[in-house]
Write a protein that holds these residues in place. Structure first.
Motif, mmCIF file in Angstrom:
data_model
loop_
_atom_site.group_PDB
_atom_site.id
_atom_site.type_symbol
_atom_site.label_atom_id
_atom_site.label_comp_id
_atom_site.label_asym_id
_atom_site.label_seq_id
_atom_site.Cartn_x
_atom_site.Cartn_y
_atom_site.Cartn_z
ATOM 1 N N TYR A 31 0.836 -1.203 0.000
ATOM 2 C CA TYR A 31 0.000 0.000 0.000
ATOM 3 C C TYR A 31 0.872 1.256 0.000
ATOM 4 O O TYR A 31 0.610 2.200 -0.761
ATOM 5 N N LEU A 32 1.914 1.262 0.821
ATOM 6 C CA LEU A 32 2.797 2.424 0.881
ATOM 7 C C LEU A 32 3.526 2.625 -0.445
ATOM 8 O O LEU A 32 3.704 3.756 -0.902
ATOM 9 N N LYS A 33 3.948 1.549 -1.060
ATOM 10 C CA LYS A 33 4.637 1.660 -2.345
ATOM 11 C C LYS A 33 3.700 2.164 -3.435
ATOM 12 O O LYS A 33 4.086 2.975 -4.269
ATOM 13 N N PHE A 35 0.522 3.798 -3.188
ATOM 14 C CA PHE A 35 -0.199 5.055 -3.050
ATOM 15 C C PHE A 35 0.628 6.202 -2.461
ATOM 16 O O PHE A 35 0.226 7.350 -2.557
ATOM 17 N N PHE A 36 1.742 5.920 -1.837
ATOM 18 C CA PHE A 36 2.563 6.980 -1.254
ATOM 19 C C PHE A 36 3.900 7.154 -1.964
ATOM 20 O O PHE A 36 4.766 7.881 -1.501
ATOM 21 N N LEU A 38 6.549 5.152 -2.498
ATOM 22 C CA LEU A 38 7.807 4.621 -1.976
ATOM 23 C C LEU A 38 8.511 3.704 -2.967
ATOM 24 O O LEU A 38 9.632 3.287 -2.724
ATOM 25 N N HIS A 52 12.115 10.674 4.259
ATOM 26 C CA HIS A 52 10.960 10.497 3.383
ATOM 27 C C HIS A 52 10.109 9.319 3.861
ATOM 28 O O HIS A 52 8.883 9.429 3.960
ATOM 29 N N VAL A 56 6.237 9.462 5.363
ATOM 30 C CA VAL A 56 5.172 8.685 4.727
ATOM 31 C C VAL A 56 4.500 7.783 5.748
ATOM 32 O O VAL A 56 3.269 7.705 5.804
ATOM 33 N N THR A 57 5.270 7.109 6.578
ATOM 34 C CA THR A 57 4.670 6.218 7.575
ATOM 35 C C THR A 57 3.897 7.016 8.627
ATOM 36 O O THR A 57 2.866 6.550 9.109
ATOM 37 N N VAL A 59 2.244 9.861 8.065
ATOM 38 C CA VAL A 59 0.983 10.228 7.415
ATOM 39 C C VAL A 59 0.069 9.013 7.321
ATOM 40 O O VAL A 59 -1.136 9.108 7.582
ATOM 41 N N TYR A 60 0.622 7.857 6.967
ATOM 42 C CA TYR A 60 -0.187 6.640 6.861
ATOM 43 C C TYR A 60 -0.803 6.279 8.209
ATOM 44 O O TYR A 60 -2.008 6.009 8.295
ATOM 45 N N SER A 63 -3.527 8.770 9.202
ATOM 46 C CA SER A 63 -4.769 8.588 8.439
ATOM 47 C C SER A 63 -5.502 7.337 8.880
ATOM 48 O O SER A 63 -6.736 7.329 8.963
#
Length: 82
Positions: A31-33, A35-36, A38, A52, A56-57, A59-60, A63
């Motif tokens: 999911y991180l790769k 939509f964000f 990575l 970075h 990202v983590t 924010v994830y 949310s």
């Protein structure tokens, strides 16, 4: 042969539990790769890449926390209304 005989043994309860944890983590990584972004991190230093990833983590997780709280509030409201 380590490829044939794993520890814990395949099919055991411990292996099943470990496998469930692993697949849960891999779903988050995918999911991180996806939509964000990575998958396409291009930094010259490891410090920038680490920053970075941490942002990202953050924010994830924020949310996910917000959506979980909203879902909980809605389910409580629905149970009170019923």
């Amino acid at each position: 042969d380590i490829r044939k005989y794993t520890s814990p043994a395949r099919g055991s309860k411990k292996w099943g539990k470990l496998y469930k944890e692993r697949t849960a983590v891999e779903r988050v990584n995918a999911y991180l790769k996806e939509f964000f972004g990575l998958n396409h991190v291009r930094h010259r230093t490891g410090k920038k890449a680490r920053l970075h990833f941490q942002l990202v983590t953050l924010v994830y997780n924020a949310s996910r926390l917000a959506t979980d709280r909203i879902k909980k509030m809605k389910s409580e409201q629905m149970s009170k209304a019923a």
